[in-house]
Design an enzyme around this catalytic site. Structure first.
Site, short mmCIF file in Angstrom:
data_model
loop_
_atom_site.label_atom_id
_atom_site.label_comp_id
_atom_site.label_asym_id
_atom_site.label_seq_id
_atom_site.Cartn_x
_atom_site.Cartn_y
_atom_site.Cartn_z
N ASP A 1 0.82 -1.21 0.00
CA ASP A 1 0.00 0.00 0.00
C ASP A 1 0.86 1.27 0.00
O ASP A 1 1.98 1.26 0.51
CB ASP A 1 -0.92 -0.02 1.23
CG ASP A 1 -2.04 0.99 1.13
OD1 ASP A 1 -2.42 1.38 -0.01
OD2 ASP A 1 -2.56 1.41 2.19
N HIS B 1 2.05 3.43 -8.98
CA HIS B 1 1.87 1.99 -9.20
C HIS B 1 3.05 1.43 -10.01
O HIS B 1 3.53 0.33 -9.76
CB HIS B 1 0.56 1.71 -9.94
CG HIS B 1 -0.65 2.08 -9.12
ND1 HIS B 1 -0.88 1.57 -7.88
CD2 HIS B 1 -1.69 2.93 -9.37
CE1 HIS B 1 -2.01 2.08 -7.38
NE2 HIS B 1 -2.51 2.91 -8.28
N LEU C 1 10.64 -20.54 -4.87
CA LEU C 1 9.66 -19.65 -4.23
C LEU C 1 8.28 -19.78 -4.88
O LEU C 1 8.15 -19.70 -6.10
CB LEU C 1 10.14 -18.20 -4.35
CG LEU C 1 9.18 -17.12 -3.80
CD1 LEU C 1 9.08 -17.20 -2.29
CD2 LEU C 1 9.62 -15.73 -4.25
C1 IPE Z 1 -5.38 -2.57 0.10
O1 IPE Z 1 -5.09 -1.24 -0.11
C2 IPE Z 1 -5.41 -3.31 -1.20
C3 IPE Z 1 -4.13 -3.48 -1.87
C4 IPE Z 1 -2.96 -3.11 -1.41
C5 IPE Z 1 -4.19 -4.14 -3.13
P1 IPE Z 1 -6.25 -0.14 -0.23
O2 IPE Z 1 -5.56 1.15 -0.45
O3 IPE Z 1 -7.24 -0.55 -1.24
O4 IPE Z 1 -6.92 -0.20 1.21
P2 IPE Z 1 -7.81 0.87 1.98
O5 IPE Z 1 -8.83 1.38 1.02
O6 IPE Z 1 -6.90 1.96 2.45
O7 IPE Z 1 -8.37 0.11 3.14
C1 IPE Z 2 -1.79 0.20 -3.19
O1 IPE Z 2 -1.53 1.57 -3.30
C2 IPE Z 2 -2.00 -0.46 -4.52
C3 IPE Z 2 -3.41 -0.79 -4.81
C4 IPE Z 2 -4.40 -0.71 -3.98
C5 IPE Z 2 -3.68 -1.29 -6.15
P1 IPE Z 2 -2.69 2.62 -3.28
O2 IPE Z 2 -3.09 2.91 -4.68
O3 IPE Z 2 -3.79 2.22 -2.38
O4 IPE Z 2 -1.94 3.89 -2.67
P2 IPE Z 2 -2.52 4.91 -1.63
O5 IPE Z 2 -2.97 4.13 -0.43
O6 IPE Z 2 -3.64 5.63 -2.29
O7 IPE Z 2 -1.36 5.80 -1.31
MG MG Z 3 -4.14 2.48 -0.39
#
Ligand code: IPE
Ligand code: IPE
Ligand code: MG
Length: 232
Positions: free
Chosen positions: A12, A29, A123
């Site tokens: 995240d 990303h 792995l």
């Molecule tokens: C969790 O992150 C999902 C992934 C890392 C794929 P999110 O950014 O979607 O989670 P929330 O919305 O902060 O809970």
């Molecule tokens: C996690 O990073 C990746 C996915 C959920 C696909 P985010 O896109 O949630 O990044 P933040 O949390 O908005 O910074």
């Molecule tokens: Mg996020």
């Protein structure tokens, strides 16, 4: 350093990483894929048996269309660029989640990667794509119910292992450690069944800044934990 058998990661913070730099979220990303590459290699080198990464949740469809399609495009690119090396490192790629519903080209590139690495014994690298813990449990329960009904089985004799058999993680052990980067202190629907006794490790660092050193610090923290499983 003794390593956990199964490491799971909630990757995240990509969006915030980009925002901090005045870049579009997709650049975050994209940068996250470099971390993924480094962490997969590190796990493979350290002799970790299972690595599961949360790449896209069943809730992430709520995001704008261009971000959703961008994320899948980046996944395709990652597979395209990395497959040869993963193959040569004996890494086996697997996908958990309802990935039949993801865009066709992403699904096809995943299917190709699964086939190409199916015999690999190093792995075990599981990518959670369109994955949600509640959905996974619901689907397992439905399937189990169907089977039990069809075979005239006894509902009262259903055991935890029977549910496990229908989860998308069937056959792999529960994660020993779940790492979440990006500073949020929650699981966001990740591995809800499997996390029962996982050690949870949180880091403020955004996923694109997570590297081998960070992973080693997580493993060091894990090693300090005393796992009791309800005992003394
Ligand atoms: C969790 O992150 C999902 C992934 C890392 C794929 P999110 O950014 O979607 O989670 P929330 O919305 O902060 O809970
Ligand atoms: C996690 O990073 C990746 C996915 C959920 C696909 P985010 O896109 O949630 O990044 P933040 O949390 O908005 O910074
Ligand atoms: Mg996020």
């Amino acid at each position: 350093m003794s390593v956990p058998n199964h490491i799971a990661i909630i990757m995240d913070g990509n969006g915030r990483w980009a925002k901090k730099r005045g870049l579009p979220r997709l650049m975050g990303h994209n940068a996250g894929m470099k971390s993924l590459k480094e962490i997969v290699r590190a796990c493979s080198d350290m002799g970790v048996r299972y690595l599961t990464v949360y790449a896209f949740s069943t809730e992430n469809w709520k995001r704008p269309d261009d971000e959703v399609s961008g994320i899948f495009k980046i996944m395709v690119l990652y597979i395209k660029k990395e497959l040869a090396e993963l193959k040569s490192e004996n890494v086996r790629i697997q996908v958990i989640g309802e990935w039949e519903k993801i865009p066709k080209d992403a699904r096809e590139s995943m299917e190709f990667a699964l086939r190409e690495t199916a015999e690999n014994t190093g792995l075990q690298f599981q990518i959670a794509l369109n994955y949600g813990g509640r959905r996974e449990i619901l689907d397992a329960v439905k399937e189990l119910y169907r089977r039990t009904e069809k075979e005239g089985g006894d509902i009262d004799s259903i055991r935890e292992e029977d549910i496990e058999r229908y989860l998308s993680t069937a056959g792999s052990p529960d994660p020993d450690m779940i790492i979440r980067t990006g500073g949020e202190l929650r699981l966001s629907n990740f591995m809800l069944w499997q996390c029962a006794y996982s050690e949870l490790i949180f880091r403020d660092v955004y996923w694109p800044d997570f590297d081998k050193k960070e992973l080693e610090s997580c493993i060091a923290e894990f090693e300090q934990r005393h796992r009791r499983y309800g005992g003394l």
